[in-house]
Design a protein around this motif. Structure first.
Motif, mmCIF file in Angstrom:
data_model
loop_
_atom_site.group_PDB
_atom_site.id
_atom_site.type_symbol
_atom_site.label_atom_id
_atom_site.label_comp_id
_atom_site.label_asym_id
_atom_site.label_seq_id
_atom_site.Cartn_x
_atom_site.Cartn_y
_atom_site.Cartn_z
ATOM 1 N N GLY A 132 -17.485 -13.167 -22.764
ATOM 2 C CA GLY A 132 -18.307 -14.049 -23.584
ATOM 3 C C GLY A 132 -19.527 -14.600 -22.880
ATOM 4 O O GLY A 132 -20.542 -14.892 -23.522
ATOM 5 N N PRO A 147 -25.240 -17.155 -29.574
ATOM 6 C CA PRO A 147 -23.829 -17.172 -29.145
ATOM 7 C C PRO A 147 -23.207 -18.562 -29.141
ATOM 8 O O PRO A 147 -21.992 -18.691 -29.314
ATOM 9 C CB PRO A 147 -23.878 -16.575 -27.736
ATOM 10 N N SER A 148 -24.014 -19.586 -28.976
ATOM 11 C CA SER A 148 -23.456 -20.939 -29.013
ATOM 12 C C SER A 148 -22.866 -21.249 -30.380
ATOM 13 O O SER A 148 -21.850 -21.936 -30.495
ATOM 14 C CB SER A 148 -24.544 -21.972 -28.678
ATOM 15 N N GLY A 151 -20.955 -17.103 -31.475
ATOM 16 C CA GLY A 151 -20.315 -16.259 -30.458
ATOM 17 C C GLY A 151 -18.805 -16.235 -30.586
ATOM 18 O O GLY A 151 -18.156 -15.201 -30.392
ATOM 19 N N ALA A 152 -18.227 -17.395 -30.935
ATOM 20 C CA ALA A 152 -16.776 -17.458 -31.091
ATOM 21 C C ALA A 152 -16.301 -16.583 -32.244
ATOM 22 O O ALA A 152 -15.167 -16.086 -32.228
ATOM 23 C CB ALA A 152 -16.334 -18.901 -31.291
ATOM 24 N N ASN A 175 -11.470 -19.220 -21.926
ATOM 25 C CA ASN A 175 -12.784 -19.672 -22.362
ATOM 26 C C ASN A 175 -13.788 -19.454 -21.225
ATOM 27 O O ASN A 175 -13.455 -18.876 -20.185
ATOM 28 C CB ASN A 175 -12.750 -21.126 -22.846
ATOM 29 N N ALA A 186 -22.168 -23.628 -22.901
ATOM 30 C CA ALA A 186 -21.156 -22.981 -23.747
ATOM 31 C C ALA A 186 -20.112 -23.953 -24.297
ATOM 32 O O ALA A 186 -19.037 -23.525 -24.724
ATOM 33 C CB ALA A 186 -20.459 -21.851 -22.990
ATOM 34 N N TYR A 189 -19.272 -23.130 -28.008
ATOM 35 C CA TYR A 189 -18.497 -21.885 -28.028
ATOM 36 C C TYR A 189 -17.052 -22.157 -27.611
ATOM 37 O O TYR A 189 -16.097 -21.776 -28.299
ATOM 38 C CB TYR A 189 -19.151 -20.872 -27.092
ATOM 39 N N ASN A 190 -16.880 -22.817 -26.475
ATOM 40 C CA ASN A 190 -15.538 -23.080 -25.958
ATOM 41 C C ASN A 190 -14.709 -23.930 -26.910
ATOM 42 O O ASN A 190 -13.484 -23.762 -27.015
ATOM 43 C CB ASN A 190 -15.620 -23.768 -24.601
ATOM 44 N N GLN A 192 -14.402 -23.870 -29.963
ATOM 45 C CA GLN A 192 -13.869 -23.151 -31.114
ATOM 46 C C GLN A 192 -12.700 -22.218 -30.763
ATOM 47 O O GLN A 192 -12.014 -21.724 -31.667
ATOM 48 C CB GLN A 192 -14.988 -22.320 -31.765
#
Length: 255
Positions: A132, A147-148, A151-152, A175, A186, A189-190, A192
């Motif tokens: 990721g 991706p923020s 991305g998930a 993550n 991130a 992202y993390n 989620q």
């Protein structure tokens, strides 16, 4: 001794022998096939988390085998060198800066699950998924892909296809690790990933979050290298410890 007496005794001894053999077979633990999948944090072997994890698992005296489509450089290696780590690869799909270096022009993990490198053909029991971060750096579709924000969703899709191919496998999802100099890198992202993992757990899949962000006692000055992203030896060792603890919990292993 008459034949009438001998045959029942032989039959009894044969039955006893078979029972003992079945007991031994039943007691022999199966080898756990573990596949590390990811980018340069997985590919790295100098030292890399895989080296430390291998020796940690050896201390547990359990039969395990690292599997993968790649192997570290030849030599007198004191660990199992198989893995599926591809430096620079993104989650996929979508254009990546690594496409031009890939034989199939697909610098992402999703494509190679059952095509190209055929990552999952090794039929692992456990997947250590650490992917990721390159979506933030090697994404070539910056106009359409943030991706923020989404991305998930791509990670979710990747896990979906892993279970489509190997429905019984266990997936340990990491993550994204810290970036020195950017405290909130991130974060969205993390945040989620836990919900994604919970969704697959509700579906009956064996899926676990391995929190490499807040579940590791990072010392960013010591544990990250000069590029502020890739771990040093101490950082990789902490990643290995986190993976090892999760494996011990899943398989009820003890030292």
């Amino acid at each position: 001794m008459s034949n009438k007496t001998r045959f029942p005794i032989l039959s009894f001894l044969f039955t006893l022998l078979m029972c003992q053999m079945n007991f031994l077979i039943a007691e022999e633990p199966d080898t756990i096939r573990i596949m590390p999948i990811g980018d340069s944090l997985t590919q790295s072997n100098e030292p890399g988390y895989r080296v430390y994890l291998y020796h940690m698992l050896q201390q547990l005296n359990i039969p395990f085998d690292f599997v993968g489509v790649k192997h570290d450089k030849e030599g007198e290696q004191e660990y199992d060198t198989d893995h599926s780590g591809f430096a620079g690869y993104t989650i996929g799909p979508g254009p990546s800066l690594l496409d031009e270096y890939d034989e199939w022009q697909q610098g992402n993990i999703l494509y190679h699950l059952d095509k190209g490198h055929h990552i999952l053909f090794s039929n692992p029991d456990v997947i250590l998924l650490m992917i990721g971060v390159n979506d933030f750096f090697n994404n070539r579709d910056t106009a359409c892909y943030n991706p923020s924000v989404v991305g998930a969703e791509r990670l979710d899709n990747l896990i979906y296809h892993i279970y489509r191919i190997l429905p019984e496998t266990s997936v340990l999802v990491s993550n994204i690790t810290p970036l020195r100099g950017n405290e909130h890198f991130a974060d969205l992202y993390n945040s989620q990933i836990e919900n994604i993992v919970s969704k697959y757990q509700r579906q009956g899949r064996i899926c676990h979050l391995v929190d490499m962000r807040n579940g590791v006692n990072w010392d960013l000055e010591i544990d990250l290298g000069p590029d502020n992203l890739h771990p040093t030896a101490s950082g990789y060792q902490k990643i290995a410890i986190n993976f090892c603890e999760k494996l011990k919990a899943i398989f009820s292993l003890s030292e």
